[in-house]
Design a protein around this motif. Structure first.
Motif, mmCIF file in Angstrom:
data_model
loop_
_atom_site.group_PDB
_atom_site.id
_atom_site.type_symbol
_atom_site.label_atom_id
_atom_site.label_comp_id
_atom_site.label_asym_id
_atom_site.label_seq_id
_atom_site.Cartn_x
_atom_site.Cartn_y
_atom_site.Cartn_z
ATOM 1 N N ARG A 167 0.826 -1.219 0.000
ATOM 2 C CA ARG A 167 0.000 0.000 0.000
ATOM 3 C C ARG A 167 0.850 1.255 0.000
ATOM 4 O O ARG A 167 0.637 2.163 -0.812
ATOM 5 N N VAL A 168 1.829 1.315 0.895
ATOM 6 C CA VAL A 168 2.582 2.564 1.008
ATOM 7 C C VAL A 168 3.587 2.712 -0.130
ATOM 8 O O VAL A 168 3.868 3.838 -0.556
ATOM 9 N N ALA A 169 4.120 1.608 -0.639
ATOM 10 C CA ALA A 169 5.026 1.713 -1.784
ATOM 11 C C ALA A 169 4.283 2.284 -2.985
ATOM 12 O O ALA A 169 4.800 3.157 -3.702
ATOM 13 N N ASP A 170 3.061 1.818 -3.223
ATOM 14 C CA ASP A 170 2.247 2.380 -4.306
ATOM 15 C C ASP A 170 1.988 3.867 -4.075
ATOM 16 O O ASP A 170 2.063 4.680 -4.998
ATOM 17 N N GLY A 171 1.688 4.228 -2.819
ATOM 18 C CA GLY A 171 1.416 5.628 -2.505
ATOM 19 C C GLY A 171 2.638 6.506 -2.636
ATOM 20 O O GLY A 171 2.556 7.648 -3.100
ATOM 21 N N MET A 172 3.782 6.000 -2.226
ATOM 22 C CA MET A 172 5.028 6.757 -2.357
ATOM 23 C C MET A 172 5.392 6.961 -3.818
ATOM 24 O O MET A 172 5.891 8.021 -4.210
#
Length: 289
Positions: free
Chosen positions: A218-223
Motif C-alpha cells: 500500500r505505502v510503496a504504491d502511494g510513495m
C-alpha cells in the motif's frame, strides 16, 4: 433495531456510523465539527449537540476519535457521554489510544455501571465504509457475546485478546510494526532511487516479493504515486501518535524497541517539517531532502 450513539465522524467514524445506519439502527451522532455530520444527517441520522445527548437512551455508545485527549473530551465531564449514558449500556471505545487511558476510561465506565469494551479496529476508511474492519477486543466474554450483534455491521471478524486493555495492547503492537514497515519501505525506495533503478519497476517487483506485506504494498504504491495532499487514508500526525504510544506501551513492559524508536524519530521529523496533515507516505520526500 437498537439506538446507538456515535462519537467522532472523521474518515473512519463516518463510514462506521453509516454502516450502522445501513443495518437499520437508530443512530445519533456527535462531532466537534458539526459540518462533518451533514451527509449522515441527510441519510436520517440525528445530530446531537453534545456527547451527553448522543448517549442519552442509547443501548451502545461508540467512540472513534483521534487520540486520548479527544476521547477524554467526548466521554468525561458534565456534557460527556458517560454522564448521559444509562446503566447497562455498552460503552465501546474503537479509537487507537494509550493503554493507560483505556484502563482509566474503563474505571469511569464501570462507575456508571456501563458495559465497557476496549475495541480498536484495523482497516482503512474504505474498509470502514464497507463494513470490512477487524475488531480487536478487550473485555468480558459475556459482554462481547451480547455486543456482537450490534458490532456485526462494522466488521468481518472480531478477535478477543483478553480483558479490558488487551485489545489496545495488541493494536499498538500491530501499528508499531506498521510504522516500522512504512519507514523501512521509504528507506528501501530511496535507496533504489539513489542506485539509479527505475522506481515503478522496483515497486512492482517489491509488491510480488517475499518482503511484501499489505502495508508495504500500500505505502510503496502511494510513495510512487506522490500527491500526498489528496486521497489521504492516514496522516503523518496520526502515524506519529500511533508510533509514540506504541513505543510507550512496549517500554512499559520492558520490550526491546530499537526499531520502534527509529520509526518514531522519522515520523517526528516528518511532522516537524510541517507535513503532519499530509499522507504518511510523504515520509519518502523527507528522505529525499
Amino acid at each position: 433495531m437498537a439506538k446507538i450513539g456515535f462519537l467522532g465522524l472523521g474518515r473512519m467514524g463516518a463510514g462506521m456510523a453509516g454502516r450502522l445506519m445501513d443495518a437499520g439502527h437508530d443512530v445519533t451522532v456527535f462531532n466537534r465539527s458539526a459540518g462533518k455530520a451533514a451527509d449522515l444527517a441527510a441519510r436520517g441520522a440525528v445530530v446531537a449537540e453534545s456527547p451527553w445527548a448522543a448517549a442519552r437512551g442509547a443501548e451502545m455508545i461508540i467512540s472513534m476519535v483521534a487520540d486520548d485527549a479527544a476521547s477524554e473530551a467526548v466521554w468525561l465531564g458534565a456534557e460527556g457521554a458517560l454522564a448521559g449514558a444509562e446503566s447497562g449500556a455498552f460503552a465501546v471505545e474503537c479509537s487507537t489510544l494509550s493503554r493507560p487511558w483505556v484502563l482509566e476510561l474503563a474505571k469511569h465506565a464501570a462507575a456508571r455501571e456501563l458495559r465497557y469494551l476496549d475495541c480498536p479496529v484495523t482497516g482503512l476508511p474504505a474498509a470502514a465504509a464497507a463494513g470490512e474492519l477487524v475488531l480487536f477486543v478487550g473485555g468480558g466474554t459475556e459482554d462481547l457475546a451480547d455486543a456482537r450483534p450490534l458490532l456485526a455491521p462494522l466488521c468481518t471478524r472480531v478477535v478477543r485478546f483478553g480483558e479490558v486493555g488487551a485489545g489496545t495492547a495488541y493494536k499498538l503492537v500491530q501499528n508499531l510494526l506498521g510504522s516500522i514497515q512504512i519507514a523501512a519501505t521509504a528507506e528501501a525506495l530511496r535507496t533504489a532511487e539513489l542506485a539509479g533503478l527505475d522506481l515503478p519497476t522496483v515497486v512492482d517487483t517489491l509488491s510480488r516479493s517475499v518482503a511484501a506485506s499489505p502495508t508495504v504494498i500500500r505505502v510503496a504504491d502511494g510513495m510512487l504515486a506522490g500527491g500526498h495532499d489528496r486521497d489521504i487514508a492516514f496522516t503523518g500526525a496520526l502515524r506519529l501518535k500511533d508510533t509514540r504510544i506504541g513505543v510507550e506501551s512496549a517500554e512499559s513492559v520492558g520490550a526491546p524497541i530499537a526499531l520502534g524508536h527509529t520509526a518514531l524519530d522519522i515520523f517526528a521529523r516528518l511532522v516537524q517539517s510541517g507535513a503532519g496533515e499530509l499522507s504518511e507516505n510523504k515520509v519518502i520526500d523527507l528522505l529525499r531532502e
